[in-house]
Design an enzyme around this catalytic site. Sequence first.
Site, PDB file in Angstrom:
ATOM      1  N   HIS A  83       3.504 -11.562  11.472  1.00 32.48           N
ATOM      2  CA  HIS A  83       4.084 -10.406  10.789  1.00 32.48           C
ATOM      3  C   HIS A  83       3.688  -9.135  11.529  1.00 32.48           C
ATOM      4  O   HIS A  83       2.687  -9.103  12.251  1.00 32.48           O
ATOM      5  CB  HIS A  83       3.643 -10.357   9.323  1.00 32.48           C
ATOM      6  CG  HIS A  83       2.161 -10.297   9.127  1.00 32.48           C
ATOM      7  ND1 HIS A  83       1.343 -11.411   9.251  1.00 32.48           N
ATOM      8  CD2 HIS A  83       1.329  -9.275   8.826  1.00 32.48           C
ATOM      9  CE1 HIS A  83       0.087 -11.064   9.017  1.00 32.48           C
ATOM     10  NE2 HIS A  83       0.043  -9.765   8.765  1.00 32.48           N
TER      11      HIS A  83
ATOM     12  N   SER B 109      -4.586 -10.964   8.199  1.00 30.02           N
ATOM     13  CA  SER B 109      -5.148 -11.443   6.930  1.00 30.02           C
ATOM     14  C   SER B 109      -4.512 -12.768   6.514  1.00 30.02           C
ATOM     15  O   SER B 109      -5.029 -13.447   5.638  1.00 30.02           O
ATOM     16  CB  SER B 109      -5.012 -10.387   5.835  1.00 30.02           C
ATOM     17  OG  SER B 109      -3.674 -10.005   5.684  1.00 30.02           O
ATOM     18  N   TYR B 110      -3.375 -13.161   7.145  1.00 28.09           N
ATOM     19  CA  TYR B 110      -2.815 -14.505   6.934  1.00 28.09           C
ATOM     20  C   TYR B 110      -2.119 -14.923   8.220  1.00 28.09           C
ATOM     21  O   TYR B 110      -1.594 -14.086   8.963  1.00 28.09           O
ATOM     22  CB  TYR B 110      -1.859 -14.555   5.727  1.00 28.09           C
ATOM     23  CG  TYR B 110      -0.790 -13.493   5.734  1.00 28.09           C
ATOM     24  CD1 TYR B 110      -1.057 -12.215   5.258  1.00 28.09           C
ATOM     25  CD2 TYR B 110       0.489 -13.754   6.234  1.00 28.09           C
ATOM     26  CE1 TYR B 110      -0.088 -11.231   5.278  1.00 28.09           C
ATOM     27  CE2 TYR B 110       1.462 -12.773   6.253  1.00 28.09           C
ATOM     28  CZ  TYR B 110       1.163 -11.512   5.775  1.00 28.09           C
ATOM     29  OH  TYR B 110       2.116 -10.529   5.808  1.00 28.09           O
TER      30      TYR B 110
ATOM     31  N   LYS C  81       0.819  -1.223   0.000  1.00 24.51           N
ATOM     32  CA  LYS C  81       0.000   0.000   0.000  1.00 24.51           C
ATOM     33  C   LYS C  81       0.852   1.272   0.000  1.00 24.51           C
ATOM     34  O   LYS C  81       0.334   2.364  -0.192  1.00 24.51           O
ATOM     35  CB  LYS C  81      -0.936   0.010   1.220  1.00 24.51           C
ATOM     36  CG  LYS C  81      -2.066  -1.009   1.126  1.00 24.51           C
ATOM     37  CD  LYS C  81      -3.008  -0.953   2.313  1.00 24.51           C
ATOM     38  CE  LYS C  81      -2.454  -1.632   3.536  1.00 24.51           C
ATOM     39  NZ  LYS C  81      -2.145  -3.074   3.383  1.00 24.51           N
TER      40      LYS C  81
END
Lengths: 316, 316
Positions: B253, B248-249, B182
């Site tokens: 992270h 989101s996964y 982004k």
Amino acid sequence: MHSLSNFVFTRVLNEDPILKTLTLLGTVPATATATTTATAEEKSQEVQPVILLIEKTHFATQSAESNITCRISELLSTGSNDIYHWWNAIILEGKAYDPDLKMTVISPVTEAHIAKYSRQERKMITETAEIYHKAILPWIESQPKSRIQWVYNILEGLKEQENIILRDNDADTGFIVLPDSKWDKRTLSSLYLLAISMRSDVRSLRDLKPEHLPMLKNLRDKIMALIPVRFPGVASDEVRMFVHYHPSYYHFHVHVTHVSAQVPGSTVGQSHLLDTIIDNIENIDPDYYRKASIRFALGVNHPVYTLIQGYQSSPQ
Amino acid sequence: MHSLSNFVFTRVLNEDPILKTLTLLGTVPATATATTTATAEEKSQEVQPVILLIEKTHFATQSAESNITCRISELLSTGSNDIYHWWNAIILEGKAYDPDLKMTVISPVTEAHIAKYSRQERKMITETAEIYHKAILPWIESQPKSRIQWVYNILEGLKEQENIILRDNDADTGFIVLPDSKWDKRTLSSLYLLAISMRSDVRSLRDLKPEHLPMLKNLRDKIMALIPVRFPGVASDEVRMFVHYHPSYYHFHVHVTHVSAQVPGSTVGQSHLLDTIIDNIENIDPDYYRKASIRFALGVNHPVYTLIQGYQSSPQ
């Protein structure tokens, strides 16, 4: 001030490319009343500073008849990839019912106004329990009660009573709810309420202990029940309740916003969910907020920032 | 697609009055290539759906010569109080070097695109420790590893190596840093990096225990050291490091953003500061993330939302 034809630009005080806002400092000719003793020639040279807060407007309501695409006068392609096409567009001059900018003009302004509306450099900083108790708490306790007189005026029924949405007068668990001044009182998708505790012994979340759980739960549960009744179309689970740390005033209060409103103050490192606070005290550690190191973003001119920096360089 | 003169408005898919963005669904005449077998009359009636993502531009760079106030054609007073004056403004038709809108046109689009760009209803929901262990963890464990193959491709040096800013190959405490997709890779005030752990046994913050403190601190300290060296003008204490829950996964992270960037995903109830995570495990309770009830905002179509709702109505 009635027009901007004489506005002379001085400098940009602040801007936000995501929110499309701009704050300008400039000057306009001094008004006649302010310069009655000056000669005509002096008058023509005297100017006064003004601040312009400018914001692009949101798009007007879209319909088959009234549509932003009808206002486009020119399209300029900036690239293309597969099914994606990027364009810049120029639009025709607007109409009074669909203005392009919202502006607030502040005139005349002092140096204090200029400082307030200038971009503040912000930093992340950590307040350990030791720093809080040795450097920050004494500063909070030194503040005159008069600084939050406006809160007592509301709680005691002296001011803003026409705005109160909910009142629970219980001395231990009570609170009032009113619209936040940043809300337009109309748009449900940007709903923003403020709940202020009746208790005056909770200055911030640092003071919260198991004895305050009934107050926190009463506030949460009554607001959850209020929302769908008072604001039909908004469900109980469509509001986010959180407190700021540091708050802007040291009398316990809770922010209530629509879950889809990206309120600037709801960022992690400035905000703490009410439910997380309850869980931390009830389920994790009764002394959570007396022990925790709390990290947050703060303007470098904020007194708390200065106090933490000072303590770190020479602990007392 | 080369112009919007034939665009017919269908409906608004989404909008954000704070960001001044608008997503429209509409139709344009079907392109000739897509309808080669149709007769001339059929062709004239066939249309194809398109999505328009429209965003108001930020203000162009302000200077004494080039100033938004010079583009104002009309001012409409909307009120006044003391030194504050509120106006709406209409501006003159723009120029190519100062466009009014940025647009992305997606054409042709499928139902999947329309669903992706439509407003998702979001709700606040609480995941207790019990719900996590009984309903959510089994779902996470059932996901095929292939879903995060792209992460392993980066970690193993097979993909996106040209983007990697920092690599620490230690199997226990290592990680890589790369720009988030982004970020425009230029604007320091909107800096957005992603740090991905080398370990594949930490699926989310729910898995974090004292044994992971060296990894969390190594990641924090090395990124703090990297920032001012790699991005001169940004100080170590001008970045916010946080993780999403739910992510989101499910491979650990950390998001690293400039403190002044109002990134939508950094909202309380979706994000957790890395320093708070370290403090919770080290200073408050080693089992913090195994015990905590975590509240967050989630789209009602998200599998986690459905699983929590299902568990609450009939616990297993």
